[in-house]
Scaffold this active site. Structure first.
Site: not given
Length: 132
Positions: A44, A46, A55, A57, A88, A91
Site C-alpha cells: 500500500n 498512502e 492498496c 492488491e 477492500c 480491490c
C-alpha cells in the site's frame, strides 16, 4: 512453476515491509501469481490526500498488467493485524476484472490464512460480460 499458498503469502509479507503508510500505520502487502508462474508483489502507498492512496492488491495487479500479465491464478494479502486482512471493495472489483475464479488468500500477522475465490468475496461482480 508450482507454488503453494504459504509461499505466496511469504511474498506478500516481504512486500508489506516496503509499504508507505505514514498516516494509518497499517502496512499491507500483496502478491499475485500469474499463469506463467511469475509473482508480482505490491504494497500500500498512502498519500496525505487519502483518495490518492493505492492498496497493495491493486499495486501488485497493476504492476503485473504493466508488465504484460493479465491471467492470474491467485493473490495473497497480508498485514500486521491479528485479524485476517481482506481486499477492500475496490480491490475486489479489480481482482474480478481479471479472473472470476482467482484464489484469494487472506492472512494475518501470524501467517495464518483462509482461502476464497473472488466469486465468494464479490458475488455478482460487474464485469466486461455485463457490458455486452
Amino acid at each position: 512453476m508450482m507454488i503453494d499458498a504459504r509461499e505466496l503469502i511469504n511474498y506478500a509479507i516481504i512486500a508489506k515491509g516496503k509499504a508507505y503508510a505514514p498516516y494509518s500505520k497499517f502496512r499491507v502487502g500483496a502478491a499475485v501469481l500469474a499463469k506463467g508462474g511469475t509473482i508480482y508483489s505490491g504494497c500500500n502507498v498512502e498519500n496525505a490526500s487519502f483518495g490518492a492512496t493505492n492498496c497493495a492488491e491493486r499495486t501488485a495487479i497493476f504492476k503485473a498488467v504493466s508488465e504484460g500479465a493479465k491471467d492470474f491464478i491467485a493473490i495473497a494479502v497480508n498485514s500486521d493485524s491479528e485479524n485476517f486482512t481482506y481486499p477492500c471493495g475496490i480491490c475486489r472489483q479489480v481482482i474480478a476484472e481479471f479472473s472470476a475464479g482467482m484464489k484469494v488468500y487472506v492472512s494475518n500477522r501470524k501467517g495464518e490464512y483462509k482461502e476464497y475465490t473472488i466469486n465468494e468475496l464479490l458475488p455478482g461482480a460487474f464485469t466486461g460480460e455485463d457490458m455486452k
